[in-house]
Design a protein around this motif. Structure first.
Motif, PDB file in Angstrom:
ATOM      1  N   GLY A 133      25.674  60.593  45.896  1.00  0.00           N
ATOM      2  CA  GLY A 133      26.657  59.766  46.579  1.00  0.00           C
ATOM      3  C   GLY A 133      26.645  58.320  46.133  1.00  0.00           C
ATOM      4  N   SER A 134      25.456  57.757  46.008  1.00  0.00           N
ATOM      5  CA  SER A 134      25.380  56.352  45.582  1.00  0.00           C
ATOM      6  C   SER A 134      25.869  56.185  44.154  1.00  0.00           C
ATOM      7  CB  SER A 134      23.947  55.845  45.727  1.00  0.00           C
ATOM      8  OG  SER A 134      23.074  56.634  44.937  1.00  0.00           O
ATOM      9  N   ILE A 136      28.161  58.074  42.690  1.00  0.00           N
ATOM     10  CA  ILE A 136      29.614  58.221  42.724  1.00  0.00           C
ATOM     11  C   ILE A 136      30.269  56.950  43.260  1.00  0.00           C
ATOM     12  CG2 ILE A 136      31.511  59.491  43.820  1.00  0.00           C
ATOM     13  CD1 ILE A 136      29.667  61.980  43.671  1.00  0.00           C
ATOM     14  N   VAL A 137      29.719  56.388  44.331  1.00  0.00           N
ATOM     15  CA  VAL A 137      30.283  55.164  44.903  1.00  0.00           C
ATOM     16  C   VAL A 137      30.193  54.020  43.898  1.00  0.00           C
ATOM     17  CG1 VAL A 137      29.949  53.385  46.678  1.00  0.00           C
ATOM     18  CG2 VAL A 137      29.910  55.801  47.298  1.00  0.00           C
ATOM     19  N   TYR A 138      29.040  53.855  43.255  1.00  0.00           N
ATOM     20  CA  TYR A 138      28.880  52.786  42.266  1.00  0.00           C
ATOM     21  C   TYR A 138      29.862  52.974  41.115  1.00  0.00           C
ATOM     22  CZ  TYR A 138      26.870  49.731  38.782  1.00  0.00           C
ATOM     23  OH  TYR A 138      26.702  48.764  37.844  1.00  0.00           O
ATOM     24  N   THR A 140      32.749  54.556  41.157  1.00  0.00           N
ATOM     25  CA  THR A 140      34.115  54.319  41.628  1.00  0.00           C
ATOM     26  C   THR A 140      34.392  52.828  41.780  1.00  0.00           C
ATOM     27  OG1 THR A 140      34.046  56.433  42.795  1.00  0.00           O
ATOM     28  CG2 THR A 140      35.765  54.877  43.444  1.00  0.00           C
ATOM     29  N   VAL A 141      33.476  52.111  42.400  1.00  0.00           N
ATOM     30  CA  VAL A 141      33.659  50.667  42.586  1.00  0.00           C
ATOM     31  C   VAL A 141      33.672  49.953  41.236  1.00  0.00           C
ATOM     32  CG1 VAL A 141      32.580  48.576  43.531  1.00  0.00           C
ATOM     33  CG2 VAL A 141      32.718  50.643  44.919  1.00  0.00           C
TER      34      VAL A 141
END
Length: 158
Positions: A133-134, A136-138, A140-141
């Motif tokens: 998750g981290s 993927i979030v990193y 994406t951002v």
């Protein structure tokens, strides 16, 4: 910070730490780096081979062969993880198998396998993305920020 923690240790603990340091085997840093380099290189070589196969056998262009290549590498990684082979490769290769996209697929697949007994939603779905998750979030951002910078610079160039 480490010095402050060492000040609080009693004499026996300090002696034990010194003894443990003398008994600890040295880390083979150069050997580990070479293994990581070789393993990562072989994974990239396999990816290049798959890309060339898509280009020559299925008439993809260099630009369009990238996505299916990544998908095949992920599929191979997941299959090897399911059979327990990827973990043995990772033990030998270290970071060389963890850094490419195959390592990311391995981490997600391993979590899914480990927690499958807890159910699909709370077990597999909930635990599979704890590690990923981290990332993927990193990703994406970061893609969003790079897209905005590209947009701003592209407008300035016109």
């Amino acid at each position: 910070m480490a010095n402050k923690n060492n000040e609080k240790l009693i004499q026996a603990q300090k002696k034990y730490q010194e003894l443990a340091k003398t008994k600890e085997p040295p880390r083979p840093v150069l050997k580990n780096c070479i293994r990581a380099f070789v393993a990562g290189g072989l994974i990239c070589l396999a990816g290049q081979f798959i890309t060339e196969m898509f280009i020559h056998q299925f008439d993809f262009t260099e630009k369009t062969a990238g996505n299916p290549t990544v998908a095949v590498l992920i599929l191979i990684s997941v299959i090897l993880t399911c059979f327990g082979v990827y973990d043995k490769i990772a033990q030998w290769a270290g970071a060389g198998s963890a850094v490419p996209v195959t390592g990311f697929a391995n981490s997600m697949c391993s979590a899914a396998i480990e927690h499958r007994s807890e159910g699909l939603v709370l077990g597999v779905g909930g635990n599979m993305f704890k590690l990923a998750g981290s990332v993927i979030v990193y990703g994406t951002v970061s893609a969003f920020v790079v897209g905005i910078v590209h947009f701003v610079l592209d407008i300035g160039g016109k």
